[in-house]
Motif scaffolding. Structure first.
Motif, PDB file in Angstrom:
ATOM      1  N   ALA A   3       1.017  -0.587  -0.217  1.00  0.00           N
ATOM      2  CA  ALA A   3       0.270  -0.038  -0.128  1.00  0.00           C
ATOM      3  C   ALA A   3       0.688   1.233  -0.008  1.00  0.00           C
ATOM      4  N   SER A   4       0.703   1.800  -0.889  1.00  0.00           N
ATOM      5  CA  SER A   4       1.456   2.987  -1.008  1.00  0.00           C
ATOM      6  C   SER A   4       1.281   4.091   0.701  1.00  0.00           C
ATOM      7  N   ASN A   5       2.188   5.288   0.814  1.00  0.00           N
ATOM      8  CA  ASN A   5       2.221   5.830   2.195  1.00  0.00           C
ATOM      9  C   ASN A   5       0.923   6.905   2.043  1.00  0.00           C
ATOM     10  N   GLU A   6       0.524   7.556   0.500  1.00  0.00           N
ATOM     11  CA  GLU A   6      -1.008   8.050   1.179  1.00  0.00           C
ATOM     12  C   GLU A   6      -1.951   7.310   1.669  1.00  0.00           C
ATOM     13  N   ARG A   7      -1.858   5.863   0.662  1.00  0.00           N
ATOM     14  CA  ARG A   7      -3.398   4.929   0.700  1.00  0.00           C
ATOM     15  C   ARG A   7      -2.917   4.756   3.003  1.00  0.00           C
ATOM     16  N   ILE A   8      -2.110   4.656   3.413  1.00  0.00           N
ATOM     17  CA  ILE A   8      -1.212   3.833   5.155  1.00  0.00           C
ATOM     18  C   ILE A   8      -2.408   5.358   5.402  1.00  0.00           C
ATOM     19  N   ARG A   9      -1.614   6.295   5.120  1.00  0.00           N
ATOM     20  CA  ARG A   9      -1.766   8.447   6.289  1.00  0.00           C
ATOM     21  C   ARG A   9      -3.610   7.863   5.785  1.00  0.00           C
ATOM     22  N   ALA A  14      -8.221   8.211   9.509  1.00  0.00           N
ATOM     23  CA  ALA A  14      -9.643   7.677   9.484  1.00  0.00           C
ATOM     24  C   ALA A  14      -9.612   6.710  10.997  1.00  0.00           C
ATOM     25  N   TYR A  15      -8.370   5.421  11.484  1.00  0.00           N
ATOM     26  CA  TYR A  15      -8.728   4.652  12.464  1.00  0.00           C
ATOM     27  C   TYR A  15      -8.770   6.347  14.038  1.00  0.00           C
ATOM     28  N   VAL A  16      -8.270   6.725  13.867  1.00  0.00           N
ATOM     29  CA  VAL A  16      -8.105   8.095  14.964  1.00  0.00           C
ATOM     30  C   VAL A  16      -8.961   8.668  15.105  1.00  0.00           C
ATOM     31  N   ASP A  17      -9.651   9.215  13.633  1.00  0.00           N
ATOM     32  CA  ASP A  17     -11.225   9.902  13.215  1.00  0.00           C
ATOM     33  C   ASP A  17     -12.154   8.773  13.992  1.00  0.00           C
ATOM     34  N   VAL A  19     -12.562   5.997  16.138  1.00  0.00           N
ATOM     35  CA  VAL A  19     -11.553   5.408  17.342  1.00  0.00           C
ATOM     36  C   VAL A  19     -12.499   6.971  18.495  1.00  0.00           C
ATOM     37  N   GLY A  20     -12.155   8.239  17.673  1.00  0.00           N
ATOM     38  CA  GLY A  20     -13.442   8.538  18.862  1.00  0.00           C
ATOM     39  C   GLY A  20     -15.070   8.927  18.186  1.00  0.00           C
ATOM     40  N   ASN A  21     -15.094   8.892  17.089  1.00  0.00           N
ATOM     41  CA  ASN A  21     -16.317   9.612  16.449  1.00  0.00           C
ATOM     42  C   ASN A  21     -17.152   7.974  16.110  1.00  0.00           C
ATOM     43  N   GLY A  22     -16.718   6.913  15.583  1.00  0.00           N
ATOM     44  CA  GLY A  22     -17.276   6.120  15.199  1.00  0.00           C
ATOM     45  C   GLY A  22     -17.767   4.606  16.117  1.00  0.00           C
ATOM     46  N   THR A  23     -18.179   3.648  15.277  1.00  0.00           N
ATOM     47  CA  THR A  23     -18.812   2.687  16.004  1.00  0.00           C
ATOM     48  C   THR A  23     -17.874   1.339  15.815  1.00  0.00           C
ATOM     49  N   SER A  24     -17.446   0.964  16.681  1.00  0.00           N
ATOM     50  CA  SER A  24     -16.814  -0.452  17.072  1.00  0.00           C
ATOM     51  C   SER A  24     -16.638  -1.347  15.269  1.00  0.00           C
ATOM     52  N   ALA A  25     -17.690  -0.525  14.977  1.00  0.00           N
ATOM     53  CA  ALA A  25     -17.461  -2.076  13.405  1.00  0.00           C
ATOM     54  C   ALA A  25     -16.530  -1.081  12.682  1.00  0.00           C
ATOM     55  N   GLU A  26     -17.327   0.407  12.655  1.00  0.00           N
ATOM     56  CA  GLU A  26     -16.206   0.809  11.336  1.00  0.00           C
ATOM     57  C   GLU A  26     -15.118   0.749  11.530  1.00  0.00           C
ATOM     58  N   VAL A  27     -14.309   0.859  13.472  1.00  0.00           N
ATOM     59  CA  VAL A  27     -12.765   0.736  13.359  1.00  0.00           C
ATOM     60  C   VAL A  27     -12.441  -0.605  12.969  1.00  0.00           C
ATOM     61  N   VAL A  28     -13.603  -2.052  13.188  1.00  0.00           N
ATOM     62  CA  VAL A  28     -12.864  -2.846  13.098  1.00  0.00           C
ATOM     63  C   VAL A  28     -12.521  -3.390  11.026  1.00  0.00           C
ATOM     64  N   ALA A  29     -13.666  -2.357  10.951  1.00  0.00           N
ATOM     65  CA  ALA A  29     -14.014  -2.656   9.519  1.00  0.00           C
ATOM     66  C   ALA A  29     -12.370  -2.204   8.726  1.00  0.00           C
ATOM     67  N   LEU A  30     -11.903  -1.769   9.653  1.00  0.00           N
ATOM     68  CA  LEU A  30      -9.872  -1.028   9.143  1.00  0.00           C
ATOM     69  C   LEU A  30      -8.778  -1.784   9.438  1.00  0.00           C
ATOM     70  N   TYR A  31      -9.589  -3.273  10.271  1.00  0.00           N
ATOM     71  CA  TYR A  31      -8.435  -4.446  10.209  1.00  0.00           C
ATOM     72  C   TYR A  31      -8.356  -5.705   8.332  1.00  0.00           C
TER      73      TYR A  31
END
Length: 125
Positions: A3-9, A14-17, A19-31
């Motif tokens: 993955a490109s550095n831009e994609r990882i950023r 998205a992860y930080v956002d 964790v603060g504003n989303g649901t657990s399902a939205e965080v887990v979807a990044l894994y």
């Protein structure tokens, strides 16, 4: 191809956002399937999607604010410092963990290790 550095950023932001504003399902979807979570480092390593979903499920319904402070990205990995404040009643718990993540070719998280210690890295106001 990694993955490109831009994609990882994008995923880190998205992860930080989420964790603060989303649901657990939205965080887990990044894994990615088969990902691991060690939070904090030294705790049991979570190795199944169900364990990871349960871990992040503890965040659902909490009043939180997060912000990305600094990130370093390279070689399909990221190390980043972010701030998280959680309001519980009339108290606010604030900490700034350093997370280290690895990513697959699609930019999904394959491992996450969070470096923090409740005794020294958390403030309560």
């Amino acid at each position: 191809m990694a993955a490109s550095n831009e994609r990882i950023r994008e995923v880190v932001e998205a992860y930080v956002d989420r964790v603060g504003n989303g649901t657990s399902a939205e965080v887990v979807a990044l894994y990615a399937e088969g990902a691991t979570v060690e939070d904090p480092v030294g705790a049991d390593v979570l190795t199944t999607r169900e364990q990871i979903a349960t871990f992040y499920g503890n965040l659902d319904g909490l009043e939180q604010e997060t912000s990305l402070v600094e990130a370093r990205i390279g070689g399909g990995q990221a190390a980043f410092l972010f701030r998280i404040s959680t309001k519980v009643g009339d108290q606010t718990f604030t900490m700034a963990p350093i997370d280290v993540m690895t990513f697959d070719d699609d930019g999904l998280i394959t491992s996450m290790k969070a470096y923090w210690n409740a005794d020294t890295d958390m403030t309560v106001t």
